[in-house]
Design an enzyme around this catalytic site. Sequence first.
Site, PDB file in Angstrom:
ATOM      1  N   HIS A   1       0.844  -1.198   0.000  1.00  0.00           N
ATOM      2  CA  HIS A   1       0.000   0.000   0.000  1.00  0.00           C
ATOM      3  C   HIS A   1       0.880   1.247   0.000  1.00  0.00           C
ATOM      4  O   HIS A   1       1.871   1.313   0.720  1.00  0.00           O
ATOM      5  CB  HIS A   1      -0.890  -0.012   1.251  1.00  0.00           C
ATOM      6  CG  HIS A   1      -1.617   1.263   1.485  1.00  0.00           C
ATOM      7  ND1 HIS A   1      -1.500   1.988   2.651  1.00  0.00           N
ATOM      8  CD2 HIS A   1      -2.486   1.948   0.710  1.00  0.00           C
ATOM      9  CE1 HIS A   1      -2.264   3.051   2.585  1.00  0.00           C
ATOM     10  NE2 HIS A   1      -2.876   3.066   1.420  1.00  0.00           N
TER      11      HIS A   1
ATOM     12  N   HIS B   1       2.585  11.039  -0.981  1.00  0.00           N
ATOM     13  CA  HIS B   1       1.593  10.634   0.025  1.00  0.00           C
ATOM     14  C   HIS B   1       1.754  11.585   1.202  1.00  0.00           C
ATOM     15  O   HIS B   1       2.517  11.334   2.127  1.00  0.00           O
ATOM     16  CB  HIS B   1       1.798   9.183   0.473  1.00  0.00           C
ATOM     17  CG  HIS B   1       0.661   8.683   1.316  1.00  0.00           C
ATOM     18  ND1 HIS B   1       0.835   7.891   2.434  1.00  0.00           N
ATOM     19  CD2 HIS B   1      -0.686   8.882   1.204  1.00  0.00           C
ATOM     20  CE1 HIS B   1      -0.340   7.609   2.963  1.00  0.00           C
ATOM     21  NE2 HIS B   1      -1.276   8.193   2.238  1.00  0.00           N
TER      22      HIS B   1
END
Length: 341
Positions: A45, A121
């Site tokens: 992920h 991110h």
Amino acid sequence: MDPTDLVEVDLQFDKSKKCLDRWMENLPEEAQSLPLHCLAIPGSHDSLSCSLTPHSDVAPDDKELYNSFFIRATSCLSKRVIYNWCCTQAFDCKQQLEAGIRYFDLRVTKKPEDGLLYICHGLYGTETKNVLETLHEFLDTHPKEVVLLDFQHLYEMNHFDHHKLLHQLMEILGPMLCPYVADLTEFTLSWLWERGFQVIVFYRDPVAQYHPFLWPGESIPNPWPNTRSIKSLLAFLTGGYERRREAGKFFVSQSILTPNLLFILRNIFGTLRNVLVNESNRQLLKWLEDKHPGPHGLNIVMCDFVDFNDCAIPEAIVSLNHKAPIMSAGQLRKSSQYEVV
């Protein structure tokens, strides 16, 4: 051999790390002849968030953080907290490949200062070009390994930015790119090996329809659990492959817990790994024990910090391919409520 005739075999699975970098090549012949969406594939992920640092600039994937005056005014402290909760992997791209990871969840954005494309991110990570070059180097020396690149989110990118990213894919991975195949019935490792294809690119943007080597997002459902509860997560994972899987498509099981802002503020001195991931990964390992691959079993399973417990999760996922696949809904065993222990 007809996959429906497969019986479960008790094969000795070599769990050495030396084996995981070539696990596809070392699968039983029966598994090599199964469609790729019927194999159990380890994934990560926010795969390249290991390239973030506490000194990276804030990225535009979260507009509230990106436009926050408070974040900019408290830059050093704020970026440390963002890093602690947005960094989801300790391994870099090469280390993940060597640990058996074959599905990469990628988030990309453009940096206004230089116009280049970066992994992101919460903060900016490495350039996409660096990632693709690492993938090429690995695949060039591992000709029977296949990777799935899922460009999950593409932020602040216009037509020219998409063109730049697609040019990088073509320039670096070129002949390795597999064109979109709508019918996955015969889409096996053996089929890919015969044609020299090693990279499947899922691109979640309308531009995908104009390029034959881009697979549309609809071909790989990837439901998000959006919970901080391990019990809810495990129930979601079980319900995902038992009830949400669509015939003839890939399917991603996201074993991830997602903190909200209030939760992070309550654990301001903690990290994603220490507060949430270590325990959720421990429970994921237990959950995987009685699972099988197949069109009605598991396909892609991704998690945070794939290095957990010396890469035990990728090993466990790969080992599922030595079990008989679940080929029909009738083979699904009744799942009792999972107890977190």
